[in-house]
Design an enzyme around this catalytic site. Structure first.
Site, PDB file in Angstrom:
ATOM      1  N   THR A  75     -39.648  13.073   8.937  1.00 25.32           N
ATOM      2  CA  THR A  75     -39.874  11.924   8.036  1.00 25.32           C
ATOM      3  C   THR A  75     -40.609  12.452   6.800  1.00 25.32           C
ATOM      4  O   THR A  75     -39.963  12.972   5.888  1.00 25.32           O
ATOM      5  CB  THR A  75     -40.658  10.784   8.729  1.00 25.32           C
ATOM      6  N   THR A  79     -46.665   9.044  14.745  1.00 27.43           N
ATOM      7  CA  THR A  79     -45.232   9.109  15.039  1.00 27.43           C
ATOM      8  C   THR A  79     -44.901  10.596  15.170  1.00 27.43           C
ATOM      9  O   THR A  79     -44.414  11.246  14.271  1.00 27.43           O
ATOM     10  CB  THR A  79     -44.413   8.402  13.973  1.00 27.43           C
TER      11      THR A  79
END
Lengths: 407, 407
Positions: free
Chosen positions: A153, A190
């Site tokens: 990400t 995450t």
């Protein structure tokens, strides 16, 4: 133990793929698949956040109740967290699609997601991706890299590690990939990590060592003190090295433990060193604590302190912030005994002795702190236990990235 | 209760002064003095950091063992923390100098310091300041402001609050000043707060209510999650309002409690709203928790989350980060029940209902988040208890200030 190139495709029988399924609405890859020729015993550790994502719930069930797993499908861009029943249904639909595409049972399919919290998965794109991925599977290093890239990400680099060991005359390979740059304070961010090995190992032995190792590796890193909803470490072992099965009692347990420890520690450090906006990996070693748990609490308190992290960014030997963070950690401490050192490739300098500043050179300190990585060592002189934590500096770019992550 | 102008000089019999003693090596004021004509009963709460500054040690002893206090001397620029025996000796020398200058017992002198950790106080400048301060003492609002300015470090504004109440036909005034902008996560930061009142009140009643109020005010603010070595709240009551003495059992206890609560809460909010580099005060209200303590843990976890704070800076309604911070707080939570609202002078918007996003307007949310202050409300629907915490957004300037605070 030999360190080799590669990641999830390093071990025998594993192949991987990564592609752009359009989830991120840009040119970046956003779906990955890992597949093993043979069924794998599987271990996992997951976020302790009470708000946990749908794929965490799915995988916990598979790891606990399914004898084997054989495939993992991962998307980046959307975390499938805080998505209610629709989120759970999405995981089941993913597993069904993978099952059909790869001819494996649904109960052998692990799923993982990372990205924005609260949005639903775009199932049309996900399902199209799942149909396409099997055609792209391959066992080369490059295939592993495509998968490692697809799970990124805000990561700036892909993160892979692999090692080989000998177990009873057989070569066993352990390789893994992970992602994570923000919302990183795993208790079990995450943060996603996938390790594959061709070791033949009993499931309970694999689960036991994975849990122990994660507590000393992934649970000792912090980028921003926020424990994510999606943290997942999965280890898949397909037995294709054909070694005698490793159990808790076998002499090879420790050999394999050391290999898995190395892979998980190096992957952890890659996440800390690529923390959002950071300019350096910041390692904190606490020495001579009364108990291991105390050493861990102290090391993690230092590595998590915003003020300490900002000082590291400024190359400022602001040791008072380190001592301060130790003081509020909750761990036992006799501040008047503490010695603090800074170390990097530019040298090592004792900054604090017995709780007070030494007559150190600020110039030398700044030189040491200008390198990457930077190590801070705190000797608390209360016993013989030690612990290491990993984090990064706090920078303008961290704020920039997180002030408009969604846009 | 009437809100009036002023700070530590608002109550009868108190005077104050502030001056530049050269401690900071710049043009800014760096020493303050507060003096009461009459001896005061005194209450205090202090940092829980195991690394606590020498003046904390000194004041704890005075508050616990000395029947009265009559003067407070404060310097900014150097915190006198991690300074060993030399630091303790400095406190004693300060008290001696104040005792001589003001003709009060050494045991009636409170001392406080804020600034860089680890440096020794420049005692020549401090003692010269202590000789000069009594000549400048005065009871006007302006004198209070000079003192409030002299205790500032990275604060951008001085922080004062005062109120008046009626107690048994007599007018009682409570006024205070505080400072703090970084290393703010009081558990009981370099946070200092001084409150003066002319109330006549028993010492144990004053200490009991101070402790209770601090737990709902100063202990509910956070700028950066770092609990300082110097946090101090001192309340001095000189009895000059001539009200009947307030005890735990008197009907006026609650009246005075409410006044002190208002002063400490507003001072707390002034610190949070002036957090290092911040652009807004961020208030978090947790409603309908099962227990008060759970509500406090949830509110403080949200207000402390770096990711949430960065999103507030970006005017981004990233509610997933709020729910995530609630989930890792350790408090009981049923995520699928949670409603989340954002509110400011631009309006109020329900963003999350039962753990999932509503169909809210991102445009409207951004408009609400662009004001100061911003309020987030989390309704957890588990009971009837509530709590409020205060913090601020995380900005480029926070990093800038803390990357080179010492230079």
């Amino acid at each position: 133990m030999e360190i080799i190139k590669g990641g999830v495709t390093a071990a025998k029988g594993f192949c991987a793929a990564g592609l752009n399924a359009g989830i991120k609405n840009n040119e970046k890859k956003d779906m990955a698949m890992v597949y093993s020729e043979k069924p794998c015993v599987t271990a996992g550790t997951f976020t302790t956040n009470k708000v946990f994502a749908a794929p965490v719930k799915w995988d916990k069930d598979i790891v606990a109740n399914s004898p084997f797993a054989q495939a993992v499908v991962v998307n980046s861009g959307v975390a499938n967290a805080c998505t209610g029943k629709e989120g759970d249904d999405a995981c089941a639909a993913e597993a069904k699609a993978v099952s059909e595409a790869l001819q494996v049972p649904e109960s052998a399919v692990l799923v993982a997601s990372t990205g924005v919290i609260g949005a639903q998965l775009p199932m049309d794109k996900i399902c199209a991706g799942i149909k396409e991925l099997p055609k792209k599977l391959g066992s080369s290093l490059e295939h592993g890299t495509l998968a490692a890239e697809a799970i990124m990400t805000t990561d700036t680099v892909d993160k892979q590690v692999a090692v080989q060991i000998e177990v009873g005359g057989k070569t066993v390979t352990v390789g893994g990939m992970c992602k994570g740059a923000g919302m990183i304070h795993p208790n079990m961010a995450t943060m996603l990590c996938f390790v594959t090995t061709d070791a033949c190992i009993k499931k309970d032995a694999l689960q036991k060592m994975t849990k122990a190792i994660v507590s000393d590796t992934f649970n000792m890193i912090s980028v921003d003190g926020d424990t994510s909803t999606n943290d997942t470490v999965l280890v898949l072992a397909n037995g294709m090295a054909e070694n005698d099965i490793i159990t808790e009692d076998s002499k090879d347990y420790q050999t394999f433990y050391d290999a898995l420890f190395y892979v998980l520690r190096e992957l952890s450090k890659k996440i800390a060193g690529d923390g959002e906006g950071c300019t350096c990996l910041f390692e904190v070693q606490v020495k001579n604590a009364a108990a291991k748990e105390q050493a861990k609490v102290l090391a993690k308190s230092i590595v998590t302190s915003s003020l300490t992290k900002a000082a590291i960014f400024g190359h400022d030997a602001n040791w008072g912030r380190i001592l301060c963070a130790m003081g509020y950690s909750g761990a036992d401490l006799e501040p008047e005994k503490v010695d603090i050192y800074f170390e990097s490739e530019a040298g090592k300098l004792k900054i604090v002795e017995n709780g007070k500043a030494t007559d150190y050179s600020e110039e030398k300190a700044t030189e040491i702190l200008s390198k990457n990585p930077v190590i801070a060592i705190a000797d608390v002189k209360m016993g013989n236990e030690e612990a290491t934590a990993w984090g990064c500096d706090l920078t303008f770019d961290y704020v920039k990235i997180n002030a408009d992550y969604r846009s």
